[in-house]
Design a protein around this motif. Structure first.
Motif, PDB file in Angstrom:
ATOM      1  N   GLU A 172       2.872   0.509   3.353  1.00 18.76           N
ATOM      2  CA  GLU A 172       2.360   1.368   2.971  1.00 18.76           C
ATOM      3  C   GLU A 172       2.997   2.582   3.323  1.00 18.76           C
ATOM      4  OE1 GLU A 172      -2.287   1.529   3.667  1.00 18.76           O
ATOM      5  OE2 GLU A 172      -2.256   0.615   1.029  1.00 18.76           O
TER       6      GLU A 172
ATOM      7  N   TYR B 254       6.169   2.971   2.574  1.00 23.08           N
ATOM      8  CA  TYR B 254       6.509   4.149   0.994  1.00 23.08           C
ATOM      9  C   TYR B 254       6.483   5.187   1.959  1.00 23.08           C
ATOM     10  CZ  TYR B 254       5.033   6.094  -2.968  1.00 23.08           C
ATOM     11  OH  TYR B 254       4.705   6.563  -4.680  1.00 23.08           O
ATOM     12  N   SER B 255       5.486   5.911   2.362  1.00 22.57           N
ATOM     13  CA  SER B 255       5.558   7.299   2.992  1.00 22.57           C
ATOM     14  C   SER B 255       6.570   7.486   3.197  1.00 22.57           C
ATOM     15  CB  SER B 255       3.788   6.834   4.056  1.00 22.57           C
ATOM     16  OG  SER B 255       2.912   7.113   3.271  1.00 22.57           O
TER      17      SER B 255
ATOM     18  N   LEU C 277       0.744  -5.072   4.083  1.00 23.41           N
ATOM     19  CA  LEU C 277       0.076  -3.504   3.021  1.00 23.41           C
ATOM     20  C   LEU C 277       0.047  -2.451   3.397  1.00 23.41           C
ATOM     21  CD1 LEU C 277      -1.429  -2.706   0.619  1.00 23.41           C
ATOM     22  CD2 LEU C 277      -3.321  -2.913   1.282  1.00 23.41           C
ATOM     23  N   ASP C 278      -0.130  -2.922   4.947  1.00 19.00           N
ATOM     24  CA  ASP C 278       0.503  -1.543   5.950  1.00 19.00           C
ATOM     25  C   ASP C 278       1.530  -0.866   6.446  1.00 19.00           C
ATOM     26  OD1 ASP C 278      -2.964  -1.317   6.631  1.00 19.00           O
ATOM     27  OD2 ASP C 278      -1.985  -2.292   7.927  1.00 19.00           O
TER      28      ASP C 278
END
Length: 107
Positions: free
Chosen positions: A61, A64-65, A57-58
């Motif tokens: 993210e 995605y950023s 998940l990290d």
């Protein structure tokens, strides 16, 4: 049967019953041990899965950023180019539209 034979037979039955009871206790202890070991394995697997899911998940993210920032940058560059060269942008858009229309008509 004599009394000695009956007593000896009762003793053998009692010894056998005691052995069976001892084996039953041993099996119960083994079953409890296996349960403890399997519970620990399940907990370890669950913890490992949670750690990996959190790490994924990290990482997701972060990706995605980065993609979001890059997309915003490209969008800003495209807007700047359109402002600097509006006629060229209009010509490119018309050409792309014309090609898309040709490709969709042939199907």
């Amino acid at each position: 049967m004599t009394t000695a034979t009956k007593t000896q037979g009762n003793r053998k039955d009692a010894d056998l019953a005691a052995e069976i009871e001892g084996l039953r206790k041993d099996f119960e202890a083994l079953a409890e041990r296996f349960t403890t070991i399997s519970d620990a394995g399940v907990r370890s697997a669950r913890d490992y899965t949670r750690e990996k899911a959190a790490a994924a998940l990290d990482k997701g993210e972060g990706v995605y950023s980065e993609l979001s920032a890059r997309t915003s940058e490209l969008e800003q560059q495209a807007a700047d180019q359109i402002r600097r060269h509006p006629l060229q942008a209009l010509g490119i858009a018309a050409g792309v539209g014309f090609l898309a229309a040709l490709l969709t008509r042939r199907r």
